[in-house]
Design a protein around this motif. Sequence first.
Motif, PDB file in Angstrom:
ATOM      1  N   GLU A 116       1.028  -1.374   0.012  1.00 34.02           N
ATOM      2  CA  GLU A 116       0.054  -0.090   0.003  1.00 34.02           C
ATOM      3  C   GLU A 116       0.788   1.262   0.002  1.00 34.02           C
ATOM      4  O   GLU A 116       0.530   2.300  -0.540  1.00 34.02           O
ATOM      5  CB  GLU A 116      -0.890   0.205   1.283  1.00 34.02           C
ATOM      6  CG  GLU A 116      -2.081  -1.058   0.926  1.00 34.02           C
ATOM      7  CD  GLU A 116      -3.027  -0.987   2.246  1.00 34.02           C
ATOM      8  OE1 GLU A 116      -3.239  -0.116   3.086  1.00 34.02           O
ATOM      9  OE2 GLU A 116      -3.748  -1.985   2.435  1.00 34.02           O
ATOM     10  N   SER A 117       1.925   1.203   0.565  1.00 31.81           N
ATOM     11  CA  SER A 117       2.752   2.469   0.804  1.00 31.81           C
ATOM     12  C   SER A 117       3.743   2.579  -0.343  1.00 31.81           C
ATOM     13  O   SER A 117       4.293   3.579  -0.761  1.00 31.81           O
ATOM     14  CB  SER A 117       3.577   2.471   1.905  1.00 31.81           C
ATOM     15  OG  SER A 117       4.580   1.236   2.070  1.00 31.81           O
ATOM     16  N   SER A 118       3.822   1.430  -1.087  1.00 32.27           N
ATOM     17  CA  SER A 118       4.786   1.561  -2.373  1.00 32.27           C
ATOM     18  C   SER A 118       3.962   2.414  -3.465  1.00 32.27           C
ATOM     19  O   SER A 118       2.800   2.409  -3.546  1.00 32.27           O
ATOM     20  CB  SER A 118       4.922   0.105  -2.877  1.00 32.27           C
ATOM     21  OG  SER A 118       5.619   0.139  -4.097  1.00 32.27           O
ATOM     22  N   LYS A 119       5.011   2.974  -4.242  1.00 28.77           N
ATOM     23  CA  LYS A 119       4.483   3.867  -5.237  1.00 28.77           C
ATOM     24  C   LYS A 119       4.210   2.945  -6.668  1.00 28.77           C
ATOM     25  O   LYS A 119       3.474   3.233  -7.515  1.00 28.77           O
ATOM     26  CB  LYS A 119       5.225   4.826  -5.551  1.00 28.77           C
ATOM     27  CG  LYS A 119       5.095   6.400  -4.545  1.00 28.77           C
ATOM     28  CD  LYS A 119       6.122   7.377  -4.776  1.00 28.77           C
ATOM     29  CE  LYS A 119       6.080   8.486  -3.799  1.00 28.77           C
ATOM     30  NZ  LYS A 119       6.071   8.484  -2.641  1.00 28.77           N
ATOM     31  N   GLU A 120       4.952   1.966  -6.748  1.00 26.67           N
ATOM     32  CA  GLU A 120       4.996   0.967  -7.714  1.00 26.67           C
ATOM     33  C   GLU A 120       3.724  -0.059  -7.625  1.00 26.67           C
ATOM     34  O   GLU A 120       3.200  -0.195  -6.396  1.00 26.67           O
ATOM     35  CB  GLU A 120       6.335   0.181  -7.695  1.00 26.67           C
ATOM     36  CG  GLU A 120       7.426   1.104  -8.045  1.00 26.67           C
ATOM     37  CD  GLU A 120       7.456   1.433  -9.428  1.00 26.67           C
ATOM     38  OE1 GLU A 120       7.045   0.846 -10.261  1.00 26.67           O
ATOM     39  OE2 GLU A 120       7.784   2.802  -9.564  1.00 26.67           O
ATOM     40  N   PRO A 121       3.088  -0.615  -8.631  1.00 24.76           N
ATOM     41  CA  PRO A 121       2.109  -1.442  -8.612  1.00 24.76           C
ATOM     42  C   PRO A 121       2.819  -2.906  -8.096  1.00 24.76           C
ATOM     43  O   PRO A 121       1.747  -3.914  -8.018  1.00 24.76           O
ATOM     44  CB  PRO A 121       1.658  -1.421 -10.154  1.00 24.76           C
ATOM     45  CG  PRO A 121       2.619  -1.281 -10.897  1.00 24.76           C
ATOM     46  CD  PRO A 121       3.464  -0.177 -10.237  1.00 24.76           C
ATOM     47  N   LYS A 122       3.789  -3.058  -7.960  1.00 22.51           N
ATOM     48  CA  LYS A 122       4.471  -4.528  -7.374  1.00 22.51           C
ATOM     49  C   LYS A 122       5.582  -4.143  -6.292  1.00 22.51           C
ATOM     50  O   LYS A 122       5.916  -3.254  -6.215  1.00 22.51           O
ATOM     51  CB  LYS A 122       5.158  -4.994  -8.506  1.00 22.51           C
ATOM     52  CG  LYS A 122       6.295  -4.430  -9.144  1.00 22.51           C
ATOM     53  CD  LYS A 122       6.974  -4.889 -10.411  1.00 22.51           C
ATOM     54  CE  LYS A 122       8.263  -4.526 -10.882  1.00 22.51           C
ATOM     55  NZ  LYS A 122       8.629  -5.130 -12.045  1.00 22.51           N
ATOM     56  N   LEU A 123       5.888  -5.113  -5.500  1.00 23.10           N
ATOM     57  CA  LEU A 123       6.696  -4.981  -4.546  1.00 23.10           C
ATOM     58  C   LEU A 123       8.000  -6.154  -4.552  1.00 23.10           C
ATOM     59  O   LEU A 123       7.416  -7.428  -4.823  1.00 23.10           O
ATOM     60  CB  LEU A 123       6.068  -5.177  -3.088  1.00 23.10           C
ATOM     61  CG  LEU A 123       6.682  -5.142  -1.809  1.00 23.10           C
ATOM     62  CD1 LEU A 123       7.451  -3.740  -1.545  1.00 23.10           C
ATOM     63  CD2 LEU A 123       5.907  -5.655  -0.698  1.00 23.10           C
ATOM     64  N   GLN A 124       9.054  -5.811  -4.609  1.00 18.83           N
ATOM     65  CA  GLN A 124      10.253  -6.747  -4.462  1.00 18.83           C
ATOM     66  C   GLN A 124      10.927  -6.738  -3.276  1.00 18.83           C
ATOM     67  O   GLN A 124      11.150  -5.686  -2.813  1.00 18.83           O
ATOM     68  CB  GLN A 124      11.173  -6.326  -5.499  1.00 18.83           C
ATOM     69  CG  GLN A 124      12.117  -7.184  -5.918  1.00 18.83           C
ATOM     70  CD  GLN A 124      13.034  -6.959  -7.139  1.00 18.83           C
ATOM     71  OE1 GLN A 124      12.621  -6.474  -8.143  1.00 18.83           O
ATOM     72  NE2 GLN A 124      14.197  -7.043  -6.963  1.00 18.83           N
ATOM     73  N   GLY A 171      21.617 -14.516  -7.326  1.00 18.00           N
ATOM     74  CA  GLY A 171      22.051 -13.275  -6.638  1.00 18.00           C
ATOM     75  C   GLY A 171      21.288 -12.948  -5.374  1.00 18.00           C
ATOM     76  O   GLY A 171      20.993 -11.875  -5.140  1.00 18.00           O
ATOM     77  N   GLY A 172      21.084 -14.002  -4.511  1.00 19.28           N
ATOM     78  CA  GLY A 172      20.268 -13.792  -3.307  1.00 19.28           C
ATOM     79  C   GLY A 172      18.721 -13.867  -3.425  1.00 19.28           C
ATOM     80  O   GLY A 172      18.212 -14.307  -2.555  1.00 19.28           O
ATOM     81  N   GLY A 173      18.321 -13.950  -4.748  1.00 18.75           N
ATOM     82  CA  GLY A 173      17.115 -14.198  -4.743  1.00 18.75           C
ATOM     83  C   GLY A 173      16.034 -13.014  -4.284  1.00 18.75           C
ATOM     84  O   GLY A 173      16.368 -12.166  -3.427  1.00 18.75           O
ATOM     85  N   CYS A 174      14.952 -12.932  -4.751  1.00 17.07           N
ATOM     86  CA  CYS A 174      13.637 -12.231  -4.260  1.00 17.07           C
ATOM     87  C   CYS A 174      12.583 -12.570  -4.934  1.00 17.07           C
ATOM     88  O   CYS A 174      12.273 -13.357  -5.564  1.00 17.07           O
ATOM     89  CB  CYS A 174      14.017 -10.802  -4.837  1.00 17.07           C
ATOM     90  SG  CYS A 174      13.652 -10.490  -6.669  1.00 17.07           S
ATOM     91  N   ILE A 175      11.533 -12.073  -4.291  1.00 14.12           N
ATOM     92  CA  ILE A 175      10.243 -12.281  -4.451  1.00 14.12           C
ATOM     93  C   ILE A 175       9.704 -11.240  -5.024  1.00 14.12           C
ATOM     94  O   ILE A 175       9.672  -9.985  -4.364  1.00 14.12           O
ATOM     95  CB  ILE A 175       9.261 -12.966  -3.277  1.00 14.12           C
ATOM     96  CG1 ILE A 175      10.017 -14.274  -2.857  1.00 14.12           C
ATOM     97  CG2 ILE A 175       7.770 -13.327  -3.572  1.00 14.12           C
ATOM     98  CD1 ILE A 175       9.718 -14.771  -1.561  1.00 14.12           C
ATOM     99  N   ILE A 176       8.540 -11.191  -6.325  1.00 13.26           N
ATOM    100  CA  ILE A 176       7.815  -9.888  -6.585  1.00 13.26           C
ATOM    101  C   ILE A 176       6.399 -10.103  -6.319  1.00 13.26           C
ATOM    102  O   ILE A 176       5.986 -11.300  -6.862  1.00 13.26           O
ATOM    103  CB  ILE A 176       8.087  -9.666  -7.989  1.00 13.26           C
ATOM    104  CG1 ILE A 176       9.647  -9.201  -8.083  1.00 13.26           C
ATOM    105  CG2 ILE A 176       7.419  -8.500  -8.625  1.00 13.26           C
ATOM    106  CD1 ILE A 176      10.351  -9.593  -9.572  1.00 13.26           C
TER     107      ILE A 176
END
Length: 155
Positions: free
Chosen positions: A17-25, A64-69
């Motif tokens: 909700e606080s992110s300005k992007e439509p996705k969160l990484q 590279g440590g990996g991430c979740i979007i």
Amino acid sequence: MARLSDVIEAFIKDMLESSKEPKLQIGRNELASHFSCAPSQINYVLTTRFTIDKGYYIESKRGGGGCIIIKRVACNSNKNLLNIIIEKIGNNITYNSAIQIIDGLFEADIITERECNILKTVTNDRTFNESVEDKNRLRAYILKSAIFVIFNEID
């Protein structure tokens, strides 16, 4: 006291909700470290609380440590979302799976709290007569019928 899964879910939703992007990484390991839990606990929250029927899409990036979007599903058409939900229901559905879909519709502001409670009641095992042999099949039929009516009123 809230369960850890609830706390993690709320934390991720606040970040979205606080992110300005439509996705969160996010980094799974970093999030697990933040909550002092195993990375599998983060996976559990993502796979049970951030599903397509609840309006989320999850991507995993390895290396590279990996991430979740995490992306909030932005359906250009309610028909697209309707098709996803109907496919998810299939020909039979358990009460717990039905609840996940119903709660997802409520969280996405597609149904009201009252409609949410009505759907939960009419799909509950206790609502069905004891002689009903295939409750999951009947539940799927009722839920799909109700969802078709809801989506026809949206368009």
